[in-house]
Design a protein around this motif. Structure first.
Motif, PDB file in Angstrom:
ATOM      1  N   GLU A  48      54.418  53.486  56.600  1.00 51.50           N
ATOM      2  CA  GLU A  48      53.792  52.167  56.722  1.00 51.50           C
ATOM      3  C   GLU A  48      52.379  52.203  56.133  1.00 51.50           C
ATOM      4  O   GLU A  48      51.464  52.801  56.698  1.00 51.50           O
ATOM      5  CB  GLU A  48      53.760  51.679  58.173  1.00 51.50           C
ATOM      6  CG  GLU A  48      55.042  51.931  58.955  1.00 51.50           C
ATOM      7  CD  GLU A  48      56.294  51.468  58.229  1.00 51.50           C
ATOM      8  OE1 GLU A  48      56.272  50.415  57.555  1.00 51.50           O
ATOM      9  OE2 GLU A  48      57.322  52.178  58.310  1.00 51.50           O
ATOM     10  N   ALA A  76      49.924  50.134  55.880  1.00 48.39           N
ATOM     11  CA  ALA A  76      48.779  49.657  56.660  1.00 48.39           C
ATOM     12  C   ALA A  76      48.347  50.698  57.680  1.00 48.39           C
ATOM     13  O   ALA A  76      47.141  50.929  57.879  1.00 48.39           O
ATOM     14  CB  ALA A  76      49.117  48.339  57.357  1.00 48.39           C
ATOM     15  N   ARG A  93      43.257  40.995  59.702  1.00 46.95           N
ATOM     16  CA  ARG A  93      44.202  39.879  59.650  1.00 46.95           C
ATOM     17  C   ARG A  93      45.014  39.909  58.363  1.00 46.95           C
ATOM     18  O   ARG A  93      46.244  39.821  58.383  1.00 46.95           O
ATOM     19  CB  ARG A  93      43.472  38.546  59.753  1.00 46.95           C
ATOM     20  CG  ARG A  93      44.425  37.355  59.657  1.00 46.95           C
ATOM     21  CD  ARG A  93      43.723  36.021  59.528  1.00 46.95           C
ATOM     22  NE  ARG A  93      44.709  34.956  59.400  1.00 46.95           N
ATOM     23  CZ  ARG A  93      44.409  33.689  59.124  1.00 46.95           C
ATOM     24  NH1 ARG A  93      43.141  33.329  58.959  1.00 46.95           N
ATOM     25  NH2 ARG A  93      45.372  32.786  58.998  1.00 46.95           N
ATOM     26  N   VAL A 109      47.418  43.062  57.759  1.00 45.10           N
ATOM     27  CA  VAL A 109      48.678  42.941  58.487  1.00 45.10           C
ATOM     28  C   VAL A 109      49.516  41.794  57.926  1.00 45.10           C
ATOM     29  O   VAL A 109      50.747  41.897  57.829  1.00 45.10           O
ATOM     30  CB  VAL A 109      48.412  42.765  59.996  1.00 45.10           C
ATOM     31  CG1 VAL A 109      49.713  42.498  60.738  1.00 45.10           C
ATOM     32  CG2 VAL A 109      47.729  44.013  60.557  1.00 45.10           C
ATOM     33  N   ALA A 148      53.210  42.534  56.752  1.00 46.01           N
ATOM     34  CA  ALA A 148      54.213  41.964  57.650  1.00 46.01           C
ATOM     35  C   ALA A 148      54.973  40.803  57.027  1.00 46.01           C
ATOM     36  O   ALA A 148      56.124  40.544  57.401  1.00 46.01           O
ATOM     37  CB  ALA A 148      53.557  41.497  58.950  1.00 46.01           C
TER      38      ALA A 148
END
Length: 210
Positions: free
Chosen positions: A67, A69, A98, A101, A105
């Motif tokens: 992942e 991030a 913010r 993600v 996402a």
């Protein structure tokens, strides 16, 4: 003690590779064949990361991180530097978190789905419409991010990992030409990121023809 990055040139592993280079962290690169075309490559990577995705990063202690991030935040913690991730308490920290993600996402999964629709859509005739709808949704999300992008960098005056994401992901569908027309601020950030001297070798390795 070095890191081991499983990646493929031009893919999402470039995001992590750029950060390893930026921080000057020692690493080896394990090239992965096209995971959509090579079952053997997928099987080999599954032994390290059951999702068989890049980036997969093996830490110096042998543990595995995935992942992008999460890796972004972890590397900032490990190095103790805030040059790519605003430190806790920094005024731009909330905006950074913010949109970091948001990108991973919401936008990143559109490539997971649309790169190989056959994994999610069993009817052949439905795959092209599925991909077109997914790509259109991604473009809608990029336009939303455009409204939040600063200048000269995403966070304004300071460079961050968000600019690395923009520099790399704008090279993917729908490609730089679309971004230049539809999201000019993101395009400008991406072009400026192309010129960051510390990352020149990363761009040459991952995008040799652009």
């Amino acid at each position: 003690m070095s890191y081991k990055l499983y990646g493929r040139p031009g893919w999402g592993s470039a995001i992590v590779e750029a950060q390893l280079v930026w921080y000057g962290l020692p690493y080896t690169y394990e090239a992965v064949d096209d995971l959509f075309k090579s079952p053997d490559a997928r099987t080999r990577l599954e032994k390290v990361n059951p999702l068989a995705q890049v980036p997969t990063l093996v830490m110096p202690d042998g543990s595995v991180m995935s992942e992008s991030a999460a890796i972004t935040l972890l590397l900032a913690d490990i190095t103790g530097k805030d040059s790519l991730v605003p430190a806790a308490g920094a005024p731009e920290r909330a905006k950074f978190l913010r949109w970091l993600v948001f990108i991973v996402a919401n936008i990143y999964p559109t490539f997971t789905y649309a790169d190989d629709p056959s994994r999610f859509v069993s009817v052949n005739a439905a795959r092209d419409p599925f991909r077109a709808a997914t790509d259109a949704y991604a473009q809608k999300l990029w336009r939303q991010i455009e409204g939040e992008a600063g200048s000269p960098w995403f966070l304004g005056e300071r460079f961050s990992a968000l600019d690395i994401y923009a520099g790399i992901m704008t090279r993917w569908r729908p490609k730089r030409g679309w971004f230049e027309t539809e999201t000019p601020r993101l395009f400008a950030i991406a072009r400026r990121t192309d010129q960051v001297p510390q990352l020149a070798t990363v761009w040459t390795t991952n995008f040799p023809t652009t």
